[in-house]
Enzyme design. Structure first.
Site, PDB file in Angstrom:
ATOM      1  N   VAL A 189      -8.353  -8.177   2.264  1.00 12.55           N
ATOM      2  CA  VAL A 189      -8.975  -6.960   2.939  1.00 12.55           C
ATOM      3  C   VAL A 189      -9.170  -5.645   1.725  1.00 12.55           C
ATOM      4  O   VAL A 189     -10.745  -5.504   1.944  1.00 12.55           O
ATOM      5  CB  VAL A 189      -7.854  -6.495   4.209  1.00 12.55           C
ATOM      6  N   MET A 190      -8.458  -5.918   1.162  1.00  9.85           N
ATOM      7  CA  MET A 190      -8.992  -4.425  -0.376  1.00  9.85           C
ATOM      8  C   MET A 190     -10.409  -5.474  -1.114  1.00  9.85           C
ATOM      9  O   MET A 190     -10.584  -4.614  -1.377  1.00  9.85           O
ATOM     10  CB  MET A 190      -7.478  -4.637  -0.922  1.00  9.85           C
ATOM     11  N   ALA A 224       1.195  -9.134  -5.503  1.00  8.66           N
ATOM     12  CA  ALA A 224       2.433  -8.591  -6.805  1.00  8.66           C
ATOM     13  C   ALA A 224       3.075  -9.929  -7.050  1.00  8.66           C
ATOM     14  O   ALA A 224       3.358 -11.044  -5.879  1.00  8.66           O
ATOM     15  CB  ALA A 224       2.864  -7.486  -6.345  1.00  8.66           C
ATOM     16  N   ASN A 279      -0.350  -3.414  -6.017  1.00 10.62           N
ATOM     17  CA  ASN A 279       0.831  -2.558  -6.358  1.00 10.62           C
ATOM     18  C   ASN A 279       1.773  -3.466  -6.792  1.00 10.62           C
ATOM     19  O   ASN A 279       2.695  -4.021  -6.517  1.00 10.62           O
ATOM     20  CB  ASN A 279       1.497  -2.614  -4.918  1.00 10.62           C
ATOM     21  N   SER A 317      -5.118   3.646  -3.674  1.00 14.23           N
ATOM     22  CA  SER A 317      -4.742   3.296  -2.465  1.00 14.23           C
ATOM     23  C   SER A 317      -5.561   3.605  -1.599  1.00 14.23           C
ATOM     24  O   SER A 317      -7.154   4.671  -2.036  1.00 14.23           O
ATOM     25  CB  SER A 317      -3.606   5.116  -2.861  1.00 14.23           C
ATOM     26  N   LYS A 366       1.289   4.802  -8.715  1.00 15.48           N
ATOM     27  CA  LYS A 366       1.240   4.878  -7.281  1.00 15.48           C
ATOM     28  C   LYS A 366       2.392   4.188  -6.472  1.00 15.48           C
ATOM     29  O   LYS A 366       2.547   4.421  -5.808  1.00 15.48           O
ATOM     30  CB  LYS A 366       0.581   3.040  -7.358  1.00 15.48           C
ATOM     31  N   HIS A 380       3.537   7.381  -5.448  1.00 15.91           N
ATOM     32  CA  HIS A 380       2.353   7.460  -4.302  1.00 15.91           C
ATOM     33  C   HIS A 380       3.189   7.343  -3.020  1.00 15.91           C
ATOM     34  O   HIS A 380       3.501   7.595  -2.053  1.00 15.91           O
ATOM     35  CB  HIS A 380       1.376   7.271  -4.851  1.00 15.91           C
ATOM     36  N   ASN A 381       3.580   5.739  -2.983  1.00 18.24           N
ATOM     37  CA  ASN A 381       4.476   4.564  -2.050  1.00 18.24           C
ATOM     38  C   ASN A 381       5.214   6.068  -1.653  1.00 18.24           C
ATOM     39  O   ASN A 381       5.825   5.832  -0.446  1.00 18.24           O
ATOM     40  CB  ASN A 381       3.921   4.008  -2.472  1.00 18.24           C
ATOM     41  N   GLU A 389       4.795   8.748   0.312  1.00 22.79           N
ATOM     42  CA  GLU A 389       4.177   8.259   1.155  1.00 22.79           C
ATOM     43  C   GLU A 389       5.579   8.000   2.088  1.00 22.79           C
ATOM     44  O   GLU A 389       5.540   8.558   3.303  1.00 22.79           O
ATOM     45  CB  GLU A 389       3.692   6.785   1.536  1.00 22.79           C
ATOM     46  N   LYS A 419       6.402  -3.612   2.572  1.00 32.63           N
ATOM     47  CA  LYS A 419       6.890  -4.540   1.298  1.00 32.63           C
ATOM     48  C   LYS A 419       7.414  -3.840   0.556  1.00 32.63           C
ATOM     49  O   LYS A 419       7.278  -4.977  -0.456  1.00 32.63           O
ATOM     50  CB  LYS A 419       5.464  -4.086   1.414  1.00 32.63           C
ATOM     51  N   ARG A 448      37.744  13.124 -12.506  1.00 33.97           N
ATOM     52  CA  ARG A 448      37.351  12.118 -13.602  1.00 33.97           C
ATOM     53  C   ARG A 448      38.262  12.360 -14.602  1.00 33.97           C
ATOM     54  O   ARG A 448      38.886  10.879 -15.640  1.00 33.97           O
ATOM     55  CB  ARG A 448      36.283  11.913 -13.577  1.00 33.97           C
ATOM     56  N   HIS A 468      37.909  11.433 -19.076  1.00 35.78           N
ATOM     57  CA  HIS A 468      36.590  11.018 -19.025  1.00 35.78           C
ATOM     58  C   HIS A 468      36.467  12.229 -19.938  1.00 35.78           C
ATOM     59  O   HIS A 468      35.298  12.823 -20.439  1.00 35.78           O
ATOM     60  CB  HIS A 468      35.859  10.875 -18.147  1.00 35.78           C
TER      61      HIS A 468
HETATM   62  C1  6PG Z   1      -2.039   3.261   0.012  1.00 38.58           C
HETATM   63  C2  6PG Z   1      -0.631   2.370   0.372  1.00 38.58           C
HETATM   64  C3  6PG Z   1      -0.916   0.717   0.460  1.00 38.58           C
HETATM   65  C4  6PG Z   1       0.246   0.144   1.012  1.00 38.58           C
HETATM   66  C5  6PG Z   1       0.326  -0.366   2.468  1.00 38.58           C
HETATM   67  C6  6PG Z   1       1.813  -0.588   2.940  1.00 38.58           C
HETATM   68  O1  6PG Z   1      -2.288   3.116  -0.735  1.00 38.58           O
HETATM   69  O2  6PG Z   1      -3.123   2.778   0.680  1.00 38.58           O
HETATM   70  O3  6PG Z   1       0.482   2.738  -0.008  1.00 38.58           O
HETATM   71  O4  6PG Z   1      -0.851   0.687  -0.632  1.00 38.58           O
HETATM   72  O5  6PG Z   1       1.089  -1.330   0.325  1.00 38.58           O
HETATM   73  O6  6PG Z   1       1.038   1.565   3.067  1.00 38.58           O
HETATM   74  O7  6PG Z   1       3.241  -0.565   2.664  1.00 38.58           O
HETATM   75  P1  6PG Z   1       4.564  -0.848   4.018  1.00 38.58           P
HETATM   76  O8  6PG Z   1       4.158  -2.412   3.726  1.00 38.58           O
HETATM   77  O9  6PG Z   1       5.378  -0.858   2.435  1.00 38.58           O
HETATM   78  O10 6PG Z   1       4.897   0.529   4.557  1.00 38.58           O
END
Ligand code: 6PG
Length: 470
Positions: free
Chosen positions: A13-14, A76, A102, A128, A182, A185-186, A189, A260, A445, A451
């Site tokens: 897709v990408m 990856a 990623n 992203s 990134k 970022h995730n 997210e 993922k 501790r 400690h």
């Molecule tokens: C983006 C997303 C992307 C990511 C999916 C699925 O920035 O476009 O972060 O890279 O792979 O959102 O992520 P998960 O399957 O881990 O939810």
């Protein structure tokens, strides 16, 4: 045949959408995929465009003018290694090889070093924005040398999304910096998606709202400080009906969240760097628990629900919820920024956090109005150690503290799980506490393990001493 000026390896897709985006900006593209049929399908469908399909990685290298710019868009790990191994022998000094997937940032660091020996520039580019971003404008986070950046900059700027602060791309820093950012970022997210899911839960169970009513609430919020891509798609989702049953489609979906692994990567990198990102980790945990459907079902049958009836004053409840979501979101983004700062220090990347906020303003999944506030905070004070110390975000949270606490208390006393909001609130409260109870932890501790501890009257650099506990 026109010589191609950019190469794409991997037509998922990408890869497909980035190839079209690049070609549309006047750059002829050569494309390769491990599956030959995928190349044929893609070139047939896009006949007439400046897209050349090739059958091997060697052919891909031959099709592109030098210095070559080739982007891998493959999963990856093993696939990146295999593609890299397949193409390396056909590259020359000065060529640029980009990993647009990623990837784990430490792998990117290692690959950068390995390819440097062959004088090939390796770029670890976080990208992203999913399918639409790749096709019409993404947020791009490349990590590479300044020289490699000059080579890829025109193409990256052309295919990036644009916000009122320019193209959503910057050279993040060297080697693994782009993939690290990134990953963060995730993490954000995941956190933001979890916070929105909790808000949805409170609206439907706490306020007893139907999908259309919730859509209207989120739509209204999206006109204010909560404006973001994730709220916008939530409105769209809540309005879609299942053609078979006529019910909201979201209600037909099994409540098991997939992943993922990039959210987990953010948490594990944070633990390694000794940075607390509890909202991000709570979001990863929430997905894990969600996927254990059978166990949850079994327990829910024996542990009765607490909430007996929806709240009487929906308006006030929703107003509180708005503030709770915003305050929790600010904390999640702040945790991410602290994590980037720590990574940047650890690997000497010199990342400009204001620039990161700027390139996230468009194209990416976490684009949000809040990023303007964050960008301004770092522009004022580049070395800001914690976003909560900046006036604007600190005030934005402090003003919402009452509604935020009411919302979390309501959820907790009624047995509704809000791990993200609770984690944000506890994180905020810990930061705003000068005297935490960890003096007791230190005493324990010292008692069981000798400690040692520092005495309060010894100043910042007080020596470590032992107590007499027996
Ligand atoms: C983006 C997303 C992307 C990511 C999916 C699925 O920035 O476009 O972060 O890279 O792979 O959102 O992520 P998960 O399957 O881990 O939810």
């Amino acid at each position: 045949m026109t010589r191609s000026r950019f190469g794409i390896a991997g037509l998922g897709v990408m890869g497909r959408n980035l190839a079209l985006n690049i070609e549309e900006h006047g750059v002829p593209v050569a494309v390769w995929d491990v599956e030959r049929a995928a190349v044929e399908r893609f070139t047939e469908r896009n006949a007439g465009k400046q897209i050349t399909g090739v059958k091997s990685l060697e052919e891909l290298a031959r099709a592109i003018e030098r210095p070559r710019r080739i982007m891998m868009l493959v999963p990856a790990g093993e696939a990146v290694e295999q593609t890299l191994a397949g193409i390396l022998a056909h590259l020359d000094a000065g060529d640029v090889l980009i990993d647009g997937g990623n990837s784990w940032f430490l792998d990117t660091r290692e690959r950068s070093r390995r390819l440097e020996a062959a004088k090939i520039h390796f770029v670890g580019a976080g990208i992203s924005g999913g399918e639409d971003g790749a096709r019409f404008g993404a947020s791009l986070m490349p990590g590479c040398t300044a020289e490699a950046w000059q080579a890829i900059r025109p193409v990256f700027e052309a295919i990036a999304a644009r916000s009122d602060s320019g193209p959503c791309v910057t050279r993040v820093g060297p080697d693994g910096a782009g993939h690290f950012v990134k990953i963060v970022h995730n993490g954000i997210e995941y956190a933001d998606m979890q916070l929105i899911a909790e808000t949805y839960e409170l609206l439907r169970r706490g306020a007893g709202m139907a999908a259309d009513e919730m859509a209207a609430v989120f739509e209204e919020w999206n006109r204010g400080p909560l404006q973001s891509f994730l709220i916008e798609i939530t409105v769209r989702i809540l309005r879609v009906r299942d053609p078979e049953t006529g019910q909201p489609l979201v209600d037909r979906i099994v409540d098991k969240a997939g992943q993922k692994g990039t959210g987990k990567w953010a948490s594990s990198a944070a633990l390694d760097l000794a940075v607390a990102v509890p909202t991000i980790t709570a979001a990863v945990d929430a997905r894990l628990i969600s996927s254990c459907k059978a166990e949850r079902k079994a327990l829910s049958a024996v542990a009765a629900a607490l909430l007996s009836s929806p709240v009487p004053d929906r308006g006030r409840f929703a107003d509180d919820l708005h503030d709770a979501l915003l305050a929790s979101r600010i904390c999640a983004y702040a945790q991410g920024m602290s994590l980037i700062r720590a990574g940047s220090e650890r690997w000497s990347w010199n990342i400009d956090l204001g620039e990161i906020a700027r390139i996230w303003k468009g194209g990416c999944i976490i684009q949000a109005r809040l990023l303007d506030t964050i960008m301004r905070a770092y522009e004022k004070q580049r070395e800001l150690s914690n976003l909560l110390l900046a006036e604007e975000p600190r005030k934005a949270i402090a003003e919402r503290s009452g509604p935020w606490r009411r919302t979390v208390s309501f959820a907790q006393s009624n047995g509704l799980a809000v791990p993200g909001m609770s984690a944000s609130l506890a994180w905020y409260d810990a930061w705003r506490t000068a005297d935490l109870p960890q003096n007791l932890t230190q005493a324990q501790r010292d008692l069981f393990g000798a400690h040692g501890y520092q005495r309060k009257d010894g100043g910042e650099e007080a020596p470590v001493v032992h107590g007499e506990w027996k």
